[in-house]
Design an enzyme around this catalytic site. Structure first.
Site, PDB file in Angstrom:
ATOM      1  N   GLU A  71       0.830  -1.199   0.000  1.00 22.00           N
ATOM      2  CA  GLU A  71       0.000   0.000   0.000  1.00 22.00           C
ATOM      3  C   GLU A  71       0.867   1.251   0.000  1.00 22.00           C
ATOM      4  O   GLU A  71       1.806   1.361   0.799  1.00 22.00           O
ATOM      5  CB  GLU A  71      -0.892   0.048   1.251  1.00 22.00           C
ATOM      6  N   CYS A  72       0.576   2.183  -0.883  1.00 23.78           N
ATOM      7  CA  CYS A  72       1.211   3.503  -0.923  1.00 23.78           C
ATOM      8  C   CYS A  72       2.727   3.372  -0.875  1.00 23.78           C
ATOM      9  O   CYS A  72       3.341   2.944  -1.848  1.00 23.78           O
ATOM     10  CB  CYS A  72       0.663   4.388   0.189  1.00 23.78           C
ATOM     11  N   GLY A  73       3.382   3.709   0.239  1.00 24.51           N
ATOM     12  CA  GLY A  73       4.824   3.605   0.298  1.00 24.51           C
ATOM     13  C   GLY A  73       5.318   2.194   0.042  1.00 24.51           C
ATOM     14  O   GLY A  73       6.380   1.996  -0.568  1.00 24.51           O
ATOM     15  N   MET A 106       5.243   1.740  -3.640  1.00 21.24           N
ATOM     16  CA  MET A 106       6.365   2.446  -4.251  1.00 21.24           C
ATOM     17  C   MET A 106       7.644   1.599  -4.182  1.00 21.24           C
ATOM     18  O   MET A 106       8.416   1.535  -5.136  1.00 21.24           O
ATOM     19  CB  MET A 106       6.583   3.791  -3.541  1.00 21.24           C
ATOM     20  N   SER A 152      -1.019  -0.785  -4.637  1.00 18.70           N
ATOM     21  CA  SER A 152      -1.972   0.308  -4.805  1.00 18.70           C
ATOM     22  C   SER A 152      -1.569   1.475  -3.918  1.00 18.70           C
ATOM     23  O   SER A 152      -0.889   1.293  -2.902  1.00 18.70           O
ATOM     24  CB  SER A 152      -3.378  -0.163  -4.427  1.00 18.70           C
TER      25      SER A 152
END
Length: 450
Positions: A327-329, A332, A429
């Site tokens: 998720e998110c970080g 990434m 995501s």
């Protein structure tokens, strides 16, 4: 039913000192020997860590938009039942956020509100602001007001005299301006509690200032009725139930997790195994799933990139078909590379054929309702999940043409955009999901792990 002291600390606007005052009040109550259970209205990951820094207790999110009324009520009553005092820190201004506002949460939980008014550069006009909050929604009970950033005794007296004639809200105190109590910030907000943004000395000074300038005794007269917690219900599942092992990335780079999600997993057949992508060289043994939460990978991009043994281990797990969720970080980190704010590019894990680029301006913020476009780890096709998005990076997709793996779009969002990606057994995501609105997701994850 038992009654316990409880209140929600709200503000007229963001940046009015709500978090600092909440920390001070929590610290003062702890110094008096109370066991305080903190909560945070909204989807924020950072403020709850500050609450824990002061109280020693896990602070739980209460978010009507993301979690639903039932989950918020259950969390509030269940977590608060064994503690002396319950304190909720609000979000933004009291009425900001519609269904997710502090006011709606206060009405849902039937909890009194203490309003913080930033009085800097105003006097009687600060009381006019208070009067507006007093009459805006009669269903919100204002138990008291704290005027913050008071500059002098004359300033205090002007406000106090005006309150006596213009408002019936009890005055709980006047907090002076003091730069020592400023909590440092960065692009995603305040620093995390684990990073010790305030020293023990500063916290003690803040608690002492609260004791000196605020009326804690009157605050503690605000009470709520708590239901006895129902017997714990595990998510229904066939017996016997084999334990599943989830490796969860937890270090300075990855720290954004909703505690309810972790507890729901733990209470329903999952063993939580923490590890550090920054410092460890391998994934824990025998794991069925790897979970990368959000955080600050951009601040540790060089260290993450240089830990090649960890990256190779993650690739090996992916090749083996072990489920990976970011998720998110965390997403990434699982992408091909990350470009930080100084335009330095660092190679990341490379499961997803994207480059993430940090920006100085916010790229996306808001609640997200996710409809699954196909069956996956998180649920069958058509299932609706709820979460929140908040990031400064953008996704560059030029590398898609060079990708040899099959990538699929999983999410259709309520703003008609598409998001959420899968490559083999990996899902990534920008949306932080909260499982409280549909606990069936836990059962589905368990079953998908084989």
């Amino acid at each position: 039913m038992t009654k316990k002291p409880a209140f929600l600390i709200a503000a007229a606007k963001s940046g009015g000192g709500k978090t600092t005052l909440t920390m001070g009040i929590l610290a003062a109550l702890v110094r008096r020997g109370y066991d305080v259970q903190p909560f945070k209205c909204g989807p924020d990951f950072i403020d709850p860590t500050l609450h824990k820094l002061v109280t020693g207790n896990v602070s739980y999110n209460l978010d009507l938009k993301m979690m639903g009324n039932g989950c918020c009520k259950q969390t509030f009553h269940e977590k608060g039942h064994t503690h002396d005092i319950l304190v909720i820190e609000g979000v933004m201004g009291l009425f900001d956020g519609g269904v997710a506002s502090s006011a709606e949460l206060a009405k849902t939980l039937d909890i009194p509100v203490i309003i913080v008014i930033d009085a800097q550069s105003s006097a009687e006009s600060a009381v006019a602001v208070l009067k507006g909050f007093e009459v805006f929604d009669p269903r919100v009970t204002l138990a008291g007001v704290i005027f913050n950033k008071i500059g002098s005794e004359r300033h205090r007296q002007l406000i106090y005299d005006s309150v006596l004639t213009k408002s019936s809200v009890p005055v709980l105190g006047f907090m002076p301006r003091d730069a020592r109590f400023t909590i440092p910030e960065r692009h995603l907000g305040l620093y995390m509690g684990d990073e010790q943004p305030l020293s023990d000395e500063s916290i003690n000074q803040l608690a002492a200032a609260v004791e000196q300038h605020l009326d804690l005794e009157t605050m503690l007269k605000s009470k709520v009725s708590l239901s006895a917690p129902a017997p714990k219900k595990r998510v229904s599942h066939p017996r016997p139930r084999k334990k599943k092992y989830i490796a969860i990335a937890k270090d300075d780079a990855f720290s954004f997790y909703y505690p309810q999600n972790i507890e729901m997993l733990h209470n329903n057949g999952f063993e939580i195994v923490p590890f550090s992508p920054l410092h460890d060289e391998s994934i824990p043994d025998r794991v069925d799933m790897i979970y990368f939460g959000g955080g600050y990978p951009e601040n540790f991009a060089k260290q993450l990139s240089e830990n090649r043994l960890m990256i190779e281990q993650i690739h090996s797990c992916h090749v083996q078909g072990i489920h990976i969720y970011g998720e998110c970080g965390g997403f990434m980190y699982l992408c091909n590379s990350l470009i930080d704010i100084e335009q330095h590019e660092y190679s990341m894990v490379g499961i997803f054929p994207f480059r993430t680029v940090m920006n100085r301006r916010l790229r996306s913020l808001g609640y997200r309702q996710v409809r699954l476009q196909k069956k996956c780890l998180l649920g069958p096709k058509g299932v609706i999940l709820h979460g929140h998005e908040f990031h400064y990076s953008k996704l560059e997709t030029e590398l898609l043409s060079q990708s040899s793996g099959e990538i699929e779009l999983l999410y259709k969002l309520d703003n008609n955009s598409q998001e959420g990606y899968s490559v083999g057994s990996a899902i990534g995501s920008y949306v932080h999901l909260h499982f409280g609105n549909d606990s069936n997701v836990i059962t589905h994850i368990y079953n998908q792990l084989g």
